[in-house]
Every structure is written in C-alpha cells, then in structure tokens.
Design a protein around this motif. Structure first.
Motif, PDB file in Angstrom:
ATOM      1  N   THR A 131       0.642  -1.345  -0.277  1.00 42.78           N
ATOM      2  CA  THR A 131       0.007   0.931  -0.287  1.00 42.78           C
ATOM      3  C   THR A 131       1.068   1.109   0.485  1.00 42.78           C
ATOM      4  O   THR A 131      -0.183   1.953  -0.416  1.00 42.78           O
ATOM      5  CB  THR A 131      -0.969  -0.171   1.264  1.00 42.78           C
ATOM      6  OG1 THR A 131      -0.083  -0.414   2.405  1.00 42.78           O
ATOM      7  CG2 THR A 131      -1.903  -0.788   0.976  1.00 42.78           C
ATOM      8  N   CYS A 135       1.754   5.448  -3.474  1.00 40.59           N
ATOM      9  CA  CYS A 135       1.521   6.804  -2.965  1.00 40.59           C
ATOM     10  C   CYS A 135       3.061   7.406  -3.759  1.00 40.59           C
ATOM     11  O   CYS A 135       3.382   8.257  -2.846  1.00 40.59           O
ATOM     12  CB  CYS A 135       0.943   7.482  -1.881  1.00 40.59           C
ATOM     13  SG  CYS A 135      -1.059   7.190  -1.573  1.00 40.59           S
ATOM     14  N   ASN A 138       4.121  10.686  -5.290  1.00 37.94           N
ATOM     15  CA  ASN A 138       2.797  10.545  -4.899  1.00 37.94           C
ATOM     16  C   ASN A 138       2.242  11.436  -6.150  1.00 37.94           C
ATOM     17  O   ASN A 138       2.429  12.133  -6.910  1.00 37.94           O
ATOM     18  CB  ASN A 138       3.167  13.110  -3.995  1.00 37.94           C
ATOM     19  CG  ASN A 138       2.173  13.413  -3.808  1.00 37.94           C
ATOM     20  OD1 ASN A 138       0.531  12.841  -3.427  1.00 37.94           O
ATOM     21  ND2 ASN A 138       1.517  14.117  -2.655  1.00 37.94           N
ATOM     22  N   CYS A 146      -1.872  11.926  -0.327  1.00 38.31           N
ATOM     23  CA  CYS A 146      -1.575  11.195  -1.251  1.00 38.31           C
ATOM     24  C   CYS A 146      -2.319  10.266   0.106  1.00 38.31           C
ATOM     25  O   CYS A 146      -1.498   9.975   1.346  1.00 38.31           O
ATOM     26  CB  CYS A 146      -1.068  10.281  -1.790  1.00 38.31           C
ATOM     27  SG  CYS A 146      -1.714   8.700  -2.833  1.00 38.31           S
ATOM     28  N   GLU A 147      -3.506   9.223   0.441  1.00 38.85           N
ATOM     29  CA  GLU A 147      -3.454   8.710   1.289  1.00 38.85           C
ATOM     30  C   GLU A 147      -3.787   6.662   0.450  1.00 38.85           C
ATOM     31  O   GLU A 147      -3.835   7.482  -0.707  1.00 38.85           O
ATOM     32  CB  GLU A 147      -4.277   8.627   1.920  1.00 38.85           C
ATOM     33  CG  GLU A 147      -4.106   9.408   2.954  1.00 38.85           C
ATOM     34  CD  GLU A 147      -5.118   9.528   4.574  1.00 38.85           C
ATOM     35  OE1 GLU A 147      -6.686   8.983   3.972  1.00 38.85           O
ATOM     36  OE2 GLU A 147      -4.961  10.442   5.175  1.00 38.85           O
ATOM     37  N   CYS A 161      -6.545  11.043  -3.308  1.00 38.16           N
ATOM     38  CA  CYS A 161      -5.485  11.982  -3.255  1.00 38.16           C
ATOM     39  C   CYS A 161      -7.010  13.296  -2.541  1.00 38.16           C
ATOM     40  O   CYS A 161      -8.014  13.439  -3.293  1.00 38.16           O
ATOM     41  CB  CYS A 161      -5.233  12.868  -4.180  1.00 38.16           C
ATOM     42  SG  CYS A 161      -4.520  12.457  -5.302  1.00 38.16           S
ATOM     43  N   GLN A 338     -14.135  11.136   2.821  1.00 35.65           N
ATOM     44  CA  GLN A 338     -13.886  10.765   3.538  1.00 35.65           C
ATOM     45  C   GLN A 338     -13.666  11.085   4.884  1.00 35.65           C
ATOM     46  O   GLN A 338     -13.026  12.854   4.364  1.00 35.65           O
ATOM     47  CB  GLN A 338     -12.380   9.958   3.453  1.00 35.65           C
ATOM     48  CG  GLN A 338     -11.883   9.398   4.259  1.00 35.65           C
ATOM     49  CD  GLN A 338     -10.251   9.869   3.966  1.00 35.65           C
ATOM     50  OE1 GLN A 338      -8.847  10.241   3.599  1.00 35.65           O
ATOM     51  NE2 GLN A 338      -9.100   8.304   3.505  1.00 35.65           N
ATOM     52  N   LYS A 340     -12.184  13.512   8.839  1.00 37.65           N
ATOM     53  CA  LYS A 340     -10.539  13.592   8.876  1.00 37.65           C
ATOM     54  C   LYS A 340     -11.678  14.639   9.705  1.00 37.65           C
ATOM     55  O   LYS A 340     -11.570  15.889   9.441  1.00 37.65           O
ATOM     56  CB  LYS A 340     -10.213  14.212   7.794  1.00 37.65           C
ATOM     57  CG  LYS A 340      -8.754  14.306   8.720  1.00 37.65           C
ATOM     58  CD  LYS A 340      -7.307  14.759   7.354  1.00 37.65           C
ATOM     59  CE  LYS A 340      -6.555  15.267   8.409  1.00 37.65           C
ATOM     60  NZ  LYS A 340      -5.341  15.636   6.935  1.00 37.65           N
TER      61      LYS A 340
END
Length: 366
Positions: A131, A135, A138, A146-147, A161, A338, A340
C-alpha cells in the motif's frame, strides 16, 4: 525454413590411389561455397555450414541473417543468427529482463515490464505492490496529499488524493487555500460555519448532512456557527421537524403577577420562554429549547449529545446537538467522502473529474 545439412562425402578409392600420400582431401574444398570441410579419418570428409550459417553445405552456405528484417518479428539478428531477444541480450549475454519481470517480443525487440500486481525496475527485479507504493511517487496535485484507498468498482487498492488542511478543490488536479480550516468555525463570522474549508450559512442544505437543519415552515438563523431553529409566532412543535398552529393561538394569554406573559414560565422543563405574538397580533409566550438542548419545548427539553464537535468521536460531527456522520449527503454525485477531524473531505475517484462538492463525471466520456 532452411535446415543445416551435414553431409559426409566419401572419396572414391580409385581416386585416392592417384593422390600423393601427403595430399589433403579438403584441398581443393570439395564442399559448397562458404561450407567447412573436415577430414574424418583417411579418405572421408564432413561438409557443414559454419555456426550461424544455413544452407546445403554441398551446394552453398550463407548467414542466417545480416539485418533485423532477415528474422521473424519475434526474433532478433545477433551476429549472423536469429535469436530469441528474451533469452539473450547481445550486450550482456544474459536475459534482458529482471527477476519476476515479463518479457514481450515486439518487432525484433525485448520489452520488459513488471506484472500488474508488481512494481520495481523490470530490467533488474520486480516485487509485489504494498500500500505504501500507491503513493510513491506522489500522484496528487499541488497542496494535496496521498493516502492508500480502495476502489469499490475494481476491488483493487488505489491512491486517494485529499486536499491539505485549510485547502479545498480537487486533490488530483490541485487544491487552493480556503476561507478557513475545516471545523475551525471561529475563523468565520458568528452566523457562518466552516465546512470543507469554506465559510457557509449553517441554515443551508449542506451543513446538516445534505438537508435543511430546520423544518420548512420554521425560522432558522446562524448563531455561534450553528443553525438555531424556532417556530414562528402562533406555531409550536419541534422546529427541526415541523411547526404547527398552536392550540391556544385563538385565546388571549393572561399576564402573570409580574406583568410578563412568561412569568410563571408556561413552557416545559428546561425550556426558555420569550414574549411574542401570534399571527393575529395577540401577545403569547414563545417556548424554545436553549442552545445545547432539544425536544418539544412545550413539554420538556433534554440535553443533546453534544454542543461542539470535540464531544463526538473523530469520525462524527455535532449536528443539531447530535453526533452524526458528516459525510451524509455532504458530497456530490459519484464523489467519495472521507471524514477527517470530524469534517467531511470530498474527492472525485480515480478516472473521474469535476467538482466533488457537486458532481464528478468520468474522464473518459465522449
């Protein structure tokens, strides 16, 4: 395809007798042009084409190739021979591709690549993806990070992104500085709240999970960066869901001994009474739940789950004094959300572009 032929020529005994004892049976060369003559005991000779040459050695030998076009597409001319380019690199003498790499024969050349599930230098070595590789380097735009994520359509891991804190936009193409840092509401005016790095009206449809915070016939105003709902004069109920005509709106409300219609307090437990008037202009008390409380102000108000986002888990936010999913209705069509630090972050998935707050569309559409 021509086949290399090795032919043994027997020199007749009648001729041998006429040759001197020291005569060389390969001189002159009895074989074809370009062929080698090898003496095989006494009066026997072998005719064969040199390595890399082809033809009938009794007639003529010639190189298998002198240029690439002399070989099939899947082979390469090395010296005078057509060789599989994936088995030998003419410069190094070993296979051109590295460990676990794929070698394809394309127009006389070896094309090296790593399998879809691998990464690395295909000329040296390929290894399975992790994983962390998603990224690196980037793939995101300016002011974005990036995740590792998961593609719900293909079932594969993929990079996601996201805009940096305090920035807004499309993380793939680039983000710009917003009006505020998400959830830092004090960076906005008192009647606005910070949502996705933008100061918005908390009474709008976005702030409360995609729906208006108050009922359609209720009053809403931004107070302390929150949506404050109340029923208009002459109406009662939970202003978040429905306001209805008050059952006592057709009769006069008497004043208490202090001269105020709110003394004694006619409202429910923990409710606040404010002098008001109904739609006929008659004075009446208006009951509302205080900030941080919810319920039917005529019956009882109870303390909500929260007053600030910090009172909720990281993946939830405080809406209408309840801890709720901030992604509920927050992003546009086809976009991904997402959470956060209590706030929703919207982004278009891989293969899509547009404004994730309104709509993402396929980048491959015609």
């Amino acid at each position: 395809m021509q086949i290399r032929v090795v032919i043994t020529i027997l020199i007749q005994s009648s001729l041998i007798s006429t040759l001197p004892q020291s005569s060389n049976v390969c001189s002159p060369n009895p074989c074809g042009a370009g062929a080698d003559c090898v003496i095989q005991g006494g009066n026997r000779v072998l005719c064969n084409c040199p390595d890399g040459w082809i033809g009938d050695p009794t007639v003529s030998c010639q190189p298998e190739c002198l240029k690439l076009s002399d070989c099939p597409f899947e082979k390469q001319c090395q010296g005078t021979r057509c060789v599989d380019p994936c088995t030998n690199n003419v410069e190094t003498g070993r296979p051109p591709c590295g460990v676990e790499a794929i070698c394809e024969r394309v127009r006389h050349k070896a094309i090296c690549s790593c399998p879809k599930t691998h990464t690395g230098n295909p000329f040296e070595s390929c290894r399975r993806f992790t994983t962390a590789d998603l990224c690196s380097p980037n793939p995101c735009g300016v002011n974005a990070f990036c995740e590792a994520g998961f593609d719900k359509i293909t079932g594969e891991d993929r990079p996601v992104c996201l805009c940096n804190e305090g920035y807004t936009g499309n993380g793939v193409t680039g983000c710009v500085r917003g009006e505020c840092v998400s959830l830092q509401h004090n960076q906005c005016p008192d009647d606005k709240a910070c949502y996705d790095s933008t100061c918005i009206d908390p009474c709008g449809p976005t702030f409360c999970g995609g729906n208006p915070c108050c009922a359609s016939n209720a009053n809403c105003r931004g107070v302390d960066h929150k949506a404050e709902c109340s029923c208009p004069p002459g109406m009662e109920g939970d202003a978040r869901y429905e306001c209805r005509i008050s059952s006592g709106s057709n009769r006069n409300v008497g004043f208490g001994s202090s001269g105020s219609i709110c003394e004694p307090n006619p409202c429910g437990n923990d409710a606040v009474c404010t002098p008001g008037s109904d739609n006929t202009g008659r004075s009446r008390p208006v009951c509302t739940c205080p900030r941080g409380f919810r319920g039917n102000a005529l019956a009882s108000c109870t303390r909500g789950e929260c007053l600030h986002d910090t009172e909720c888990p990281q993946h939830l936010a405080c809406f209408d004094y309840r801890c709720q999913d901030p992604c509920n209705g927050a992003c546009g069509t086809n976009s991904e959300c997402q959470v956060k630090n209590h706030g929703p972050i919207c982004a278009c998935p891989t293969g899509y572009q547009g404004n994730p707050l309104t709509s993402c569309f396929s980048a491959r559409r015609g």
